[in-house]
Design a protein around this motif. Structure first.
Motif: not given
Length: 203
Positions: A48-62
């Protein structure tokens, strides 16, 4: 009908990557919550924690992409044809009526969609992220915060936002079936091309 490039390549990548991450976060999150037990608490928590950082990174790019391409304008609220669109979704769609909103690459979202997605980006997503980060960094809370909040309250808030997100996803999936064919909207988000009605020439 004409085929129009409605969704750019990054837009489709961002959409499907976000969908996969959000669904995986929901799965591991409800596993942590104890709704079901497929993974151990530690396994679910670590993923869950790993997915959180991945989603935050994706949102930053988006976010960067939205502002550099001007796509952010699609989310500007408007009341133009709001009543007509509301009537279409509550009545007209069940009578086979044509949508009252003309979709274009520059105006992809109708008034109700704009409000829904703006709420998602300004309320639901931040609520999930802030409550999730508070939960994750519980041991580093400043004393002032710890005097106001408890871990239980943060967990309940995070879970409430998670249920809202699941509800949004269910509604979103349902609405993808309301095109001129059941799979038209889904196909458009895969290929980028959407079939739109040709404008009727003026007499």
């Amino acid at each position: 009908m004409s085929r129009v490039m409605m969704y750019k390549r990054f837009e489709r990548f961002w959409h499907w990557s976000q969908a996969a991450l959000v669904l995986a976060l929901a799965f591991t999150g409800f596993n942590i919550h104890g709704t079901f037990t497929v993974l151990s608490y530690k396994q679910a928590s670590d993923i869950h924690t790993t997915l959180l950082w991945a989603l935050l990174g994706l949102w930053a790019f988006a976010i960067f992409w939205h502002f550099t391409t001007g796509e952010w304008k699609n989310y500007i609220p408007t009341t133009e044809k709001m009543a007509e669109v509301f009537r279409f979704y509550t009545v007209g769609i069940f009578k086979g009526e044509e949508p009252p909103y003309e979709k274009t690459p520059e105006k992809k979202l109708n008034p109700l969609q704009r409000m829904a997605y703006l709420g998602l980006k300004l309320i639901l997503n931040p609520g999930l992220i802030i409550s999730g980060l508070l939960y994750l960094f519980y041991n580093q809370w400043p004393e002032a915060v710890a005097q106001i909040l408890t871990l239980e309250i943060v967990a309940l808030i995070h879970t409430a936002f998670a249920f809202f997100m699941v509800s949004f996803i269910i509604l979103h999936v349902y609405l993808t079936t309301t095109g001129h064919t059941v799979g038209a909207h889904l196909k458009a988000m895969v290929t980028g091309y959407e079939d739109v009605h040709d404008k009727t020439p003026a007499e």
